[in-house]
Design a protein around this motif. Structure first.
Motif, PDB file in Angstrom:
ATOM      1  N   THR A  16       0.829  -1.207   0.000  1.00  0.00           N
ATOM      2  CA  THR A  16       0.000   0.000   0.000  1.00  0.00           C
ATOM      3  C   THR A  16       0.863   1.257   0.000  1.00  0.00           C
ATOM      4  O   THR A  16       0.606   2.214  -0.741  1.00  0.00           O
ATOM      5  CB  THR A  16      -0.935  -0.001   1.220  1.00  0.00           C
ATOM      6  N   THR A  17       1.901   1.251   0.810  1.00  0.00           N
ATOM      7  CA  THR A  17       2.781   2.412   0.898  1.00  0.00           C
ATOM      8  C   THR A  17       3.555   2.614  -0.400  1.00  0.00           C
ATOM      9  O   THR A  17       3.687   3.745  -0.890  1.00  0.00           O
ATOM     10  CB  THR A  17       3.756   2.247   2.075  1.00  0.00           C
ATOM     11  N   ALA A  18       4.061   1.529  -0.961  1.00  0.00           N
ATOM     12  CA  ALA A  18       4.796   1.631  -2.225  1.00  0.00           C
ATOM     13  C   ALA A  18       3.898   2.162  -3.333  1.00  0.00           C
ATOM     14  O   ALA A  18       4.311   3.007  -4.140  1.00  0.00           O
ATOM     15  CB  ALA A  18       5.365   0.266  -2.608  1.00  0.00           C
ATOM     16  N   LEU A  19       2.648   1.703  -3.381  1.00  0.00           N
ATOM     17  CA  LEU A  19       1.726   2.156  -4.423  1.00  0.00           C
ATOM     18  C   LEU A  19       1.407   3.637  -4.254  1.00  0.00           C
ATOM     19  O   LEU A  19       1.298   4.373  -5.245  1.00  0.00           O
ATOM     20  CB  LEU A  19       0.459   1.312  -4.401  1.00  0.00           C
ATOM     21  N   ARG A  20       1.257   4.082  -3.017  1.00  0.00           N
ATOM     22  CA  ARG A  20       1.018   5.511  -2.791  1.00  0.00           C
ATOM     23  C   ARG A  20       2.191   6.345  -3.277  1.00  0.00           C
ATOM     24  O   ARG A  20       2.014   7.410  -3.886  1.00  0.00           O
ATOM     25  CB  ARG A  20       0.770   5.762  -1.307  1.00  0.00           C
ATOM     26  N   LEU A  21       3.398   5.866  -3.011  1.00  0.00           N
ATOM     27  CA  LEU A  21       4.584   6.580  -3.480  1.00  0.00           C
ATOM     28  C   LEU A  21       4.620   6.630  -5.007  1.00  0.00           C
ATOM     29  O   LEU A  21       4.921   7.673  -5.600  1.00  0.00           O
ATOM     30  CB  LEU A  21       5.850   5.902  -2.946  1.00  0.00           C
ATOM     31  N   VAL A  22       4.316   5.516  -5.641  1.00  0.00           N
ATOM     32  CA  VAL A  22       4.315   5.471  -7.103  1.00  0.00           C
ATOM     33  C   VAL A  22       3.238   6.400  -7.665  1.00  0.00           C
ATOM     34  O   VAL A  22       3.466   7.127  -8.637  1.00  0.00           O
ATOM     35  CB  VAL A  22       4.116   4.031  -7.604  1.00  0.00           C
ATOM     36  N   ASP A  23       2.049   6.394  -7.066  1.00  0.00           N
ATOM     37  CA  ASP A  23       0.988   7.284  -7.520  1.00  0.00           C
ATOM     38  C   ASP A  23       1.397   8.751  -7.388  1.00  0.00           C
ATOM     39  O   ASP A  23       1.012   9.598  -8.202  1.00  0.00           O
ATOM     40  CB  ASP A  23      -0.296   7.047  -6.721  1.00  0.00           C
TER      41      ASP A  23
END
Length: 206
Positions: A16-23
């Motif tokens: 979840t955290t990685a996806l937020r960073l990518v977004d």
């Protein structure tokens, strides 16, 4: 001090955290994930197989919203079209993840299972085995390119007096709203027309 009831770190939180960073920024790093979660960088590596492992977790997370049941439909072309639309919708929600995911090999088991179902659909429909992957890759290129296009500005051409382009201006003025959706429909129709012709030709030569 007692142990916290909720673990500070697990694969779901890391994803979840990685996806937020990518977004947010189109990229991520393990130290960034650790800082967001308030843990040491080394702690993240206890839960994932390095950066490549996180990329595959991201792939699984995004691909989880693609409806694999579409590939169980019939006829084959309707099933493939429904899958393409679901695929596009999943990646349109996270367009900045596309360059990251498209530049690393697919290893995630649940994603590979979807490809297996897509290959099975085409083989069962009568396509030659050598035709299957080029078709799926072409469809994927169309889908992911369109998902990126959905995130682009509606106006992608800025005309200036320094380069007179009257015909381009006329063509742009004739484009209705939702150019990305319209372009996707053109591309998908062309793809399916080609795929149907390829299957017919293969059946005639069999």
């Amino acid at each position: 001090m007692g142990r916290p009831r909720t673990p500070l770190l697990d694969r779901e939180r890391i994803t979840t955290t990685a996806l937020r960073l990518v977004d947010e920024q189109g990229e991520f790093s393990v130290p960034q994930i650790a800082r967001r979660l308030g843990v040491q960088t080394g702690s993240v590596y206890h839960h994932v197989d390095g950066r490549d492992g996180i990329v595959e977790l991201l792939r699984e997370r995004v691909a989880a919203t693609i409806d694999p049941a579409t590939l169980d439909g019939s006829p084959w072309d309707a099933a493939l079209e429904a899958w393409a639309r679901s695929y596009r919708g999943a990646f349109a929600a996270h367009p900045r993840a596309i360059p990251l995911l498209m530049t690393s090999p697919v290893r995630a088991p649940r994603v590979l299972e979807q490809y297996e179902r897509a290959v099975t659909l085409l083989l069962d429909a009568g396509f030659a085995v050598g035709e299957v992957m080029p078709l799926l890759i072409a469809l994927e290129n169309l889908v992911l390119g369109s998902a990126l296009d959905l995130a682009a500005p509606e106006t992608m051409w800025e005309l200036t007096d320094r380069a007179p382009t009257p015909r381009l201006a006329r063509a742009l003025a004739a484009v209705p709203e939702g150019r990305a959706d319209r372009a996707f429909e053109v591309g998908l129709t062309a793809f399916l027309t080609h795929a149907r012709a390829l299957r017919t030709a293969g059946a005639a030569s069999a």
